[in-house]
Write an enzyme that holds these catalytic residues in place. Structure first.
Site, PDB file in Angstrom:
ATOM      1  N   LYS A  13      68.850  35.099  45.148  1.00  0.00           N
ATOM      2  CA  LYS A  13      68.196  33.921  44.569  1.00  0.00           C
ATOM      3  C   LYS A  13      68.324  32.751  45.542  1.00  0.00           C
ATOM      4  O   LYS A  13      69.439  32.344  45.880  1.00  0.00           O
ATOM      5  CB  LYS A  13      68.832  33.566  43.226  1.00  0.00           C
ATOM      6  CG  LYS A  13      68.348  32.248  42.619  1.00  0.00           C
ATOM      7  CD  LYS A  13      69.163  31.894  41.378  1.00  0.00           C
ATOM      8  CE  LYS A  13      68.868  30.486  40.889  1.00  0.00           C
ATOM      9  NZ  LYS A  13      69.735  30.099  39.750  1.00  0.00           N
ATOM     10  N   ASP A  52      67.307  22.704  42.311  1.00  0.00           N
ATOM     11  CA  ASP A  52      66.913  23.010  40.933  1.00  0.00           C
ATOM     12  C   ASP A  52      67.041  21.762  40.076  1.00  0.00           C
ATOM     13  O   ASP A  52      68.130  21.389  39.650  1.00  0.00           O
ATOM     14  CB  ASP A  52      67.789  24.125  40.373  1.00  0.00           C
ATOM     15  CG  ASP A  52      67.398  24.496  38.947  1.00  0.00           C
ATOM     16  OD1 ASP A  52      66.277  24.131  38.527  1.00  0.00           O
ATOM     17  OD2 ASP A  52      68.212  25.140  38.263  1.00  0.00           O
ATOM     18  N   LYS A  54      67.344  18.856  33.992  1.00  0.00           N
ATOM     19  CA  LYS A  54      68.789  18.726  33.884  1.00  0.00           C
ATOM     20  C   LYS A  54      69.178  17.253  33.832  1.00  0.00           C
ATOM     21  O   LYS A  54      68.479  16.379  34.370  1.00  0.00           O
ATOM     22  CB  LYS A  54      69.472  19.347  35.112  1.00  0.00           C
ATOM     23  CG  LYS A  54      69.286  20.840  35.291  1.00  0.00           C
ATOM     24  CD  LYS A  54      69.935  21.295  36.587  1.00  0.00           C
ATOM     25  CE  LYS A  54      69.730  22.780  36.843  1.00  0.00           C
ATOM     26  NZ  LYS A  54      70.542  23.619  35.949  1.00  0.00           N
ATOM     27  N   ASP A  71      72.034  26.056  44.493  1.00  0.00           N
ATOM     28  CA  ASP A  71      71.446  27.114  43.673  1.00  0.00           C
ATOM     29  C   ASP A  71      70.805  28.208  44.525  1.00  0.00           C
ATOM     30  O   ASP A  71      70.261  29.169  43.994  1.00  0.00           O
ATOM     31  CB  ASP A  71      70.418  26.525  42.704  1.00  0.00           C
ATOM     32  CG  ASP A  71      70.344  27.298  41.393  1.00  0.00           C
ATOM     33  OD1 ASP A  71      71.289  28.041  41.086  1.00  0.00           O
ATOM     34  OD2 ASP A  71      69.337  27.156  40.683  1.00  0.00           O
ATOM     35  N   ASP A 125      64.298  25.752  33.186  1.00  0.00           N
ATOM     36  CA  ASP A 125      65.588  25.728  33.877  1.00  0.00           C
ATOM     37  C   ASP A 125      66.196  27.120  33.983  1.00  0.00           C
ATOM     38  O   ASP A 125      67.249  27.293  34.591  1.00  0.00           O
ATOM     39  CB  ASP A 125      66.559  24.775  33.164  1.00  0.00           C
ATOM     40  CG  ASP A 125      67.753  24.415  34.017  1.00  0.00           C
ATOM     41  OD1 ASP A 125      67.668  24.526  35.262  1.00  0.00           O
ATOM     42  OD2 ASP A 125      68.793  24.015  33.453  1.00  0.00           O
ATOM     43  N   GLU A 171      64.948  29.514  35.768  1.00  0.00           N
ATOM     44  CA  GLU A 171      63.961  29.905  36.781  1.00  0.00           C
ATOM     45  C   GLU A 171      64.487  30.952  37.751  1.00  0.00           C
ATOM     46  O   GLU A 171      63.703  31.677  38.381  1.00  0.00           O
ATOM     47  CB  GLU A 171      63.494  28.665  37.559  1.00  0.00           C
ATOM     48  CG  GLU A 171      64.354  28.251  38.726  1.00  0.00           C
ATOM     49  CD  GLU A 171      65.788  27.875  38.354  1.00  0.00           C
ATOM     50  OE1 GLU A 171      66.683  28.096  39.192  1.00  0.00           O
ATOM     51  OE2 GLU A 171      66.021  27.378  37.239  1.00  0.00           O
ATOM     52  N   ARG A 215      65.981  33.782  37.321  1.00  0.00           N
ATOM     53  CA  ARG A 215      65.607  35.151  36.946  1.00  0.00           C
ATOM     54  C   ARG A 215      64.111  35.407  37.192  1.00  0.00           C
ATOM     55  O   ARG A 215      63.708  36.534  37.449  1.00  0.00           O
ATOM     56  CB  ARG A 215      65.991  35.405  35.492  1.00  0.00           C
ATOM     57  CG  ARG A 215      65.275  34.572  34.474  1.00  0.00           C
ATOM     58  CD  ARG A 215      66.024  34.440  33.160  1.00  0.00           C
ATOM     59  NE  ARG A 215      67.220  33.628  33.301  1.00  0.00           N
ATOM     60  CZ  ARG A 215      68.066  33.371  32.304  1.00  0.00           C
ATOM     61  NH1 ARG A 215      67.840  33.887  31.100  1.00  0.00           N
ATOM     62  NH2 ARG A 215      69.124  32.621  32.498  1.00  0.00           N
TER      63      ARG A 215
END
Length: 429
Positions: A197, A202, A209, A220, A279, A281, A283
């Protein structure tokens, strides 16, 4: 006095003037680490000592004496790392093989930590992909080939998750597809695929967030960095199997073109996923990498991601979480971690978790039903994009890879904790 301090390990308690059960004592330019019955094991004592020495402003250490081994030297390096300055360590008298191993570890770990700690202004999707490809080409130039699929090309080739998550940013999403093929034969079977990933920042998207939860989201992309570092270390150790690496890189930002709640993403393998939370995202982008990995029909697939807060709630920041439907596959990764003195813990993943992300408008949703286990349902979402819903696949949720504040063993930021596990998994599996 020399700028480099000599540091030794002793089992003799410190003199009383240094305090009760003191970990450190000093004499001119010599430092003694006191490992006694009241301390923890030697490696952790050394790592704690290194953090204290860094806190004193010491920038150079040299191992001296007879009580150093490979792991205590490495724990000294881990604890002495400082993201704001270039601390240095002289390993002392050491054989050639151990020196080579420490050099390989430090090179891989330094890249992982520096990339993960880097600013989102400089570590953006294409920059991450290019840096990963370049560092691996430097490691094994003739054995490494790659391509970068960017922006509209992602959509044309069916990688809808990366495209949709990243379309809101001015700097476009990319997928790195890298092939490490030491045999040079185009017909060589792919032994293992790695998927990482790479969300370089993010914001949470429209499920935005709060500032306190967003401040560390430059990290991230830690999964992409970790699988790259793991492959780098394995190559340095002489990896002779074919491995393919897929980095799924995007910024999750808000704009008029950003993906939205209620969108449905149709993936290359035919699975449709409704977006109920922008949020969640990570996956969505990993799904593309897992589809690409499954198409290679490797013996094993490993993905790594800073995927869920639920894994951190379960395990804190000392352990990485492991998920697999297969006991044997999970155990391979656990044994790799144990051999490398890193910490992992297996969390539940059962077939019934596949049913806990229902959608009224698509095959699945990107978040689970109320009351479902967040880390397990996130892993189950990923399984929908692995061949046979999870065959030969293991997922690492990197809860132990980054610290939002320093502690007694680690500096603030990326730890590189997990890359040795991945390297050993590639070597042994």
């Amino acid at each position: 006095m020399s700028d480099v301090m000599q540091v030794s390990i002793t089992t003799t308690p410190a003199a009383t003037q240094w305090g009760s059960n003191a970990l450190l004592s000093f004499s001119d330019n010599e430092i003694r680490v006191h490992v006694t019955a009241t301390n923890e094991d030697t490696n952790l004592a050394v790592q704690r000592a290194a953090r204290q020495l860094d806190g004193m402003g010491i920038t150079g250490l040299a191992c001296s004496g007879d009580n150093w081994d490979l792991e205590s030297r490495w724990h000294l390096w881990d604890g002495f790392y400082n993201p704001k300055r270039n601390n240095s360590i002289d390993w002392g008298e050491i054989d050639t093989a151990q020196a080579a191993e420490l050099a390989a570890r430090s090179q891989a770990s330094l890249w992982v930590r520096e990339m993960t700690n880097g600013t989102p202004e400089h570590v953006y999707p294409r920059a991450l992909a290019e840096s990963a490809a370049e560092i691996l080409k430097q490691q094994a130039s003739t054995a490494v080939s790659y391509r970068i699929v960017e922006d509209e090309a992602l959509q044309r080739e069916g990688y809808q998750g990366i495209y949709q998550v990243g379309r809101g940013g001015a700097r476009k999403p990319v997928m790195l597809q890298l092939d490490y093929n030491p045999s040079g034969s185009a017909d060589a079977p792919v032994d293992i695929c790695l998927v990482g990933k790479g969300i370089t920042f993010d914001s949470g998207g429209y499920s935005i967030k709060g500032s306190s939860n967003m401040v560390n989201m430059k990290a991230d992309m830690g999964g992409a960095a970790m699988v790259t570092g793991g492959l780098m270390l394995a190559i340095a150790r002489g990896l002779n199997k074919r491995v393919k690496l897929y980095l799924c890189c995007a910024e999750n930002l808000i704009s008029g073109d950003a993906f939205k709640l209620g969108d449905v993403i149709c993936y290359k393998n035919g699975v449709t996923a409704e977006v109920l939370n922008t949020d969640a995202e990570g996956r969505l982008v990993l799904a593309d990498g897992l589809i690409a990995a499954s198409e290679q029909n490797p013996r094993l697939i490993l993905d790594a991601a800073t995927l869920t807060g639920a894994a951190k709630m379960a395990l804190g920041r000392d352990y990485n979480a492991v998920f697999s439907f297969e006991d044997e596959t999970a155990q391979r990764l656990i044994e790799a971690a144990q051999a490398e003195h890193e910490k992992v813990w297996r969390l539940p993943l059962e077939k019934f978790h596949l049913q806990q992300t229902p959608s009224a408008f698509a095959d699945i949703a990107n978040v689970g039903i109320e009351g479902s286990p967040g880390a397990s349902t996130a892993a189950a979402f990923l399984a929908h994009f692995v061949r046979d819903q999870g065959r030969g696949w293991v997922h690492m949720d990197l809860s132990g890879s980054y610290l939002p504040a320093p502690n007694e063993c680690w500096a603030k930021g990326a730890k590189g904790h997990g890359l040795r596990t991945i390297a050993r998994f590639l070597q042994q599996a």
